[in-house]
Structure formats: structure tokens, C-alpha cells
Design a protein around this motif. Structure first.
Motif, PDB file in Angstrom:
ATOM      1  N   THR A   3     -18.252  10.657  68.947  1.00  0.00           N
ATOM      2  CA  THR A   3     -17.674   9.477  68.049  1.00  0.00           C
ATOM      3  C   THR A   3     -18.741   8.420  67.986  1.00  0.00           C
ATOM      4  N   GLU A   4     -19.116   7.926  68.864  1.00  0.00           N
ATOM      5  CA  GLU A   4     -20.299   6.907  69.068  1.00  0.00           C
ATOM      6  C   GLU A   4     -21.492   7.244  68.279  1.00  0.00           C
ATOM      7  N   LEU A   5     -21.879   8.654  68.205  1.00  0.00           N
ATOM      8  CA  LEU A   5     -22.844   9.050  67.507  1.00  0.00           C
ATOM      9  C   LEU A   5     -22.542   9.095  66.082  1.00  0.00           C
ATOM     10  N   GLN A   6     -21.316   9.319  65.595  1.00  0.00           N
ATOM     11  CA  GLN A   6     -20.866   9.290  64.416  1.00  0.00           C
ATOM     12  C   GLN A   6     -20.894   7.839  63.771  1.00  0.00           C
ATOM     13  N   ILE A   7     -20.722   6.728  64.323  1.00  0.00           N
ATOM     14  CA  ILE A   7     -20.802   5.593  63.884  1.00  0.00           C
ATOM     15  C   ILE A   7     -22.321   5.167  63.520  1.00  0.00           C
ATOM     16  N   GLU A   8     -23.312   5.598  64.571  1.00  0.00           N
ATOM     17  CA  GLU A   8     -24.600   5.487  64.384  1.00  0.00           C
ATOM     18  C   GLU A   8     -25.218   5.923  63.362  1.00  0.00           C
ATOM     19  N   THR A   9     -24.659   7.505  63.068  1.00  0.00           N
ATOM     20  CA  THR A   9     -25.082   8.269  61.664  1.00  0.00           C
ATOM     21  C   THR A   9     -24.625   7.518  60.257  1.00  0.00           C
ATOM     22  N   ALA A  10     -23.325   7.319  60.457  1.00  0.00           N
ATOM     23  CA  ALA A  10     -23.147   6.473  59.320  1.00  0.00           C
ATOM     24  C   ALA A  10     -23.712   5.378  58.913  1.00  0.00           C
ATOM     25  N   ILE A  11     -24.126   4.367  60.092  1.00  0.00           N
ATOM     26  CA  ILE A  11     -24.837   3.466  59.619  1.00  0.00           C
ATOM     27  C   ILE A  11     -26.073   3.382  59.221  1.00  0.00           C
ATOM     28  N   ASN A  12     -26.859   4.561  59.775  1.00  0.00           N
ATOM     29  CA  ASN A  12     -28.157   4.941  59.280  1.00  0.00           C
ATOM     30  C   ASN A  12     -28.057   5.648  57.861  1.00  0.00           C
ATOM     31  N   SER A  13     -26.956   6.093  57.479  1.00  0.00           N
ATOM     32  CA  SER A  13     -26.927   6.775  56.260  1.00  0.00           C
ATOM     33  C   SER A  13     -26.791   5.890  54.966  1.00  0.00           C
ATOM     34  N   ALA A  49      -2.832  -2.709  65.036  1.00  0.00           N
ATOM     35  CA  ALA A  49      -4.202  -3.402  64.955  1.00  0.00           C
ATOM     36  C   ALA A  49      -3.919  -4.909  65.058  1.00  0.00           C
ATOM     37  N   THR A  50      -3.512  -5.378  65.980  1.00  0.00           N
ATOM     38  CA  THR A  50      -3.492  -6.847  66.247  1.00  0.00           C
ATOM     39  C   THR A  50      -4.221  -7.067  67.701  1.00  0.00           C
ATOM     40  N   SER A  51      -4.526  -5.896  68.457  1.00  0.00           N
ATOM     41  CA  SER A  51      -5.121  -6.180  69.801  1.00  0.00           C
ATOM     42  C   SER A  51      -6.601  -5.683  69.555  1.00  0.00           C
ATOM     43  N   PRO A  52      -7.607  -5.921  70.520  1.00  0.00           N
ATOM     44  CA  PRO A  52      -8.795  -5.741  70.178  1.00  0.00           C
ATOM     45  C   PRO A  52      -8.981  -4.133  70.512  1.00  0.00           C
ATOM     46  N   LEU A  53     -10.108  -3.824  69.546  1.00  0.00           N
ATOM     47  CA  LEU A  53     -10.285  -2.337  69.721  1.00  0.00           C
ATOM     48  C   LEU A  53     -10.914  -1.952  71.117  1.00  0.00           C
ATOM     49  N   THR A  54     -10.885  -0.777  71.683  1.00  0.00           N
ATOM     50  CA  THR A  54     -11.458  -0.664  73.039  1.00  0.00           C
ATOM     51  C   THR A  54     -12.354   0.667  73.156  1.00  0.00           C
ATOM     52  N   CYS A  55     -12.287   1.506  71.990  1.00  0.00           N
ATOM     53  CA  CYS A  55     -13.168   2.392  72.121  1.00  0.00           C
ATOM     54  C   CYS A  55     -13.811   2.855  70.400  1.00  0.00           C
ATOM     55  N   ALA A  56     -14.576   3.775  70.398  1.00  0.00           N
ATOM     56  CA  ALA A  56     -15.215   4.344  69.085  1.00  0.00           C
ATOM     57  C   ALA A  56     -14.043   5.012  68.299  1.00  0.00           C
ATOM     58  N   LYS A  57     -13.097   5.728  68.978  1.00  0.00           N
ATOM     59  CA  LYS A  57     -11.994   6.476  68.049  1.00  0.00           C
ATOM     60  C   LYS A  57     -11.266   5.453  67.567  1.00  0.00           C
ATOM     61  N   GLU A  58     -11.000   4.223  68.184  1.00  0.00           N
ATOM     62  CA  GLU A  58     -10.099   3.323  67.552  1.00  0.00           C
ATOM     63  C   GLU A  58     -10.805   2.582  66.252  1.00  0.00           C
ATOM     64  N   ALA A  59     -12.314   2.276  66.611  1.00  0.00           N
ATOM     65  CA  ALA A  59     -13.049   1.764  65.593  1.00  0.00           C
ATOM     66  C   ALA A  59     -12.983   2.402  64.347  1.00  0.00           C
ATOM     67  N   ILE A  60     -13.143   3.999  64.497  1.00  0.00           N
ATOM     68  CA  ILE A  60     -13.400   4.824  63.278  1.00  0.00           C
ATOM     69  C   ILE A  60     -12.149   4.993  62.688  1.00  0.00           C
ATOM     70  N   PHE A  61     -11.055   4.973  63.182  1.00  0.00           N
ATOM     71  CA  PHE A  61      -9.620   4.953  62.361  1.00  0.00           C
ATOM     72  C   PHE A  61      -9.561   3.518  61.656  1.00  0.00           C
ATOM     73  N   TYR A  62     -10.069   2.427  62.362  1.00  0.00           N
ATOM     74  CA  TYR A  62      -9.806   1.254  61.781  1.00  0.00           C
ATOM     75  C   TYR A  62     -10.539   1.250  60.357  1.00  0.00           C
ATOM     76  N   THR A  63     -11.871   1.578  60.628  1.00  0.00           N
ATOM     77  CA  THR A  63     -12.643   1.539  59.715  1.00  0.00           C
ATOM     78  C   THR A  63     -12.263   2.420  58.199  1.00  0.00           C
ATOM     79  N   VAL A  64     -11.764   3.529  58.388  1.00  0.00           N
ATOM     80  CA  VAL A  64     -11.086   4.588  57.801  1.00  0.00           C
ATOM     81  C   VAL A  64      -9.954   4.037  57.061  1.00  0.00           C
ATOM     82  N   ALA A  65      -9.055   3.357  57.780  1.00  0.00           N
ATOM     83  CA  ALA A  65      -7.666   3.195  57.353  1.00  0.00           C
ATOM     84  C   ALA A  65      -7.834   1.790  56.510  1.00  0.00           C
ATOM     85  N   TYR A  66      -8.446   0.980  56.931  1.00  0.00           N
ATOM     86  CA  TYR A  66      -8.510  -0.524  56.391  1.00  0.00           C
ATOM     87  C   TYR A  66      -9.603  -1.109  55.972  1.00  0.00           C
TER      88      TYR A  66
END
Length: 282
Positions: A3-13, A49-66
Motif C-alpha cells: 500500500t505504501e508503494l501504491q501511494i508513491e506510484t500514484a504520486i509519481n504518475s 474519519a474524525t480520528s487521525p489516519l494511522t496507516c497507508a490503507k486508511e489513507a488510500i480509503f480516505y483518498t478514494v472515498a472523500y
């Protein structure tokens, strides 16, 4: 690690703008739904979605959903206020509870779309308790700044919004305050009086843009803010409807989403203020 690699890949894209990042993340989520979080999982882990994100999976979901809806809402808000005429040479951007930097990105891309972004230098302050979100925000903004040829520095403040941060004086003569989807949160509402007492001392032109989902708690946050920024030369509150073409995690398809946002705008000019530093409560 995947999941961390996916975020990096998406930014580089990214080739054109934030939309590239969002579409890349949606495509990844669609292809790997079974290994990513469901809506129920995410809400349980982050207190809706009111508490701080703690991992890449949560970050990916938040990005896609909101994130696309939040981005479009801020862009829509900015389109109704003139922030491009007589734009300052050096602008401070303070993003409170920035998450993955969506509000700052929307602001910068608004200026890019109006061909004024390269006329200014930007001093960006990202305030956010989640190290995961801050890292993504910084990388995204740096990538977009490189694509657009922006002169930009980023200052990271990893903390909750009830603590005071120290921002050194600079030669910025315009400050943009951004609050995206946080004024409905009780902890943020409790911090508003302290934030307000500090931001009124910031020299030069000041613009404040706050957007939230159209919930009763959002209006409570707006009203508390309005009460505490009576020093402002202009305060506007309103509801605004927006149709957004975005991916629906629940329906697993792209569709048109109709939503309303509550919006708070304020402007004040402190050209007479002289100071060596700012104690900014956030």
C-alpha cells in the motif's frame, strides 16, 4: 509495504494535476478491493474519519472515498471569491487539519488554472496530527509544485489543533487560512477561540476559507468561528450545492454525486501590524 508503494506510484504518475492521483488511486482500489478496507472497516478504525489516519490503507480509503469531493468543494468555494486580482508576491498558506493536503492543492490549482500561480512564492504550513497524512501531503504538494513550476516551501507541524505552534516572521504579505471538513469536529470547535485570537494579529491581507459537509455540527463550528472573528472586515456563511462525478466505494462505480457544503469565508487586512514572530494557535 504494497500500500505504501501504491501511494508513491500514484504520486509519481501525476502528469497534469491532482485528478491524475485520484484516478490512479481509484483504479488501484477497484482492482484490489478484497485487500483494502471496506466502508465499515474504515469508519470503525477512524471514528467515521474524525480520528487521525494511522496507516497507508486508511489513507488510500480516505483518498478514494472523500478526497475528490473535498477538492471539488474547495475549488467551487474559491471560484466565488476573488483571490487572484492583485495577488501578492509572497503568500503564506496555513492548512489546519490538512489531512493529505487536499485544500492546499485545490487552492494552488485554482491559481494555476487562472495563470497567476507562478507570479507568487508560497510558504505552506501543514498542521496535522497524522504522520502518514502529512507525508502524503508533503509529497503530493512538492510533486505538483514541480509540475507547475511553483516557488514553494513546506513547513510541517505534526500536532493536534489544540496546541500552539510557532511560525517565524517572513516577508509574506498575504495569508490564506484553509479549513477543510474539520469544523464539525468537537475538538476543533474547542480550539477556535485560541486560533482566532492569534490569526487576527497576522500582518497583511488575510483570507479564511472553511468548508464542511452540511451537518448541524458544521454550522455550530461556523457560528463559533464567526463569533470569534468579529474583527474581520467581511464574513460570509452559506450553503452551496455541488454535483461531482466521483467513484462510489459502496456502489463500486463512478457516478454523479449531489451534495451540499457549508461554507465560511472571512477577510481582514492588518497592514499596520508590525511583529517579529507569530504565536499561531492551532
Amino acid at each position: 509495504m504494497k500500500t505504501e508503494l501504491q501511494i508513491e506510484t500514484a504520486i509519481n504518475s501525476i502528469e497534469v494535476g491532482f485528478s491524475d492521483y485520484y484516478e490512479n488511486m481509484v483504479e488501484y482500489y477497484q482492482l484490489h478491493r478484497s485487500s483494502n478496507l471496506t466502508h465499515t472497516d474504515f469508519c470503525n478504525r477512524t471514528n467515521r474519519a474524525t480520528s487521525p489516519l494511522t496507516c497507508a490503507k486508511e489513507a488510500i480509503f480516505y483518498t478514494v472515498a472523500y478526497s475528490w469531493q473535498h477538492y471539488q468543494t474547495m475549488q467551487n468555494f474559491l471560484s466565488g471569491i476573488d483571490v487572484i486580482s492583485d495577488i501578492a508576491d509572497k503568500i503564506r498558506v496555513i492548512d489546519y487539519g490538512c489531512g493529505q493536503g487536499t485544500a492546499t492543492i485545490a487552492y494552488l490549482e485554482h491559481l494555476v488554472a487562472h495563470n497567476v500561480a507562478t507570479e507568487s512564492e508560497f510558504e505552506v504550513h501543514l498542521i496535522e496530527p497524522s504522520s502518514v497524512a502529512l507525508n502524503i501531503a508533503q509529497n503530493l504538494i512538492e510533486k505538483l509544485a514541480d509540475i507547475y513550476g511553483l516557488k514553494l516551501s513546506i513547513h510541517i507541524h505534526q500536532q493536534l489543533l489544540d496546541r500552539t505552534i510557532y511560525i517565524k516572521d517572513s516577508d509574506c504579505n498575504e495569508t490564506v487560512h484553509l479549513l477543510s471538513n474539520i469544523l464539525d469536529i468537537e475538538g476543533v470547535q474547542n480550539s477556535i477561540p485560541t486560533i482566532s485570537s492569534s490569526i487576527k494579529e497576522i500582518a497583511g491581507k488575510n483570507f479564511l476559507f472553511a468548508t464542511s459537509p452540511c451537518y448541524p455540527n458544521s454550522w455550530k463550528g461556523n457560528n463559533i468561528f464567526e463569533k470569534n472573528i468579529s474583527f474581520s472586515d467581511s464574513i460570509i456563511q452559506r450553503n452551496r450545492a455541488l454535483n461531482t462525478n466521483m467513484y462510489s466505494i459502496i456502489n463500486n462505480c463512478w457516478d454523479k454525486r449531489y451534495s451540499k457544503s457549508s461554507q465560511l469565508y472571512a477577510y481582514w487586512d492588518n497592514n499596520e501590524v508590525d511583529f517579529e514572530s507569530i504565536d499561531l494557535a492551532a
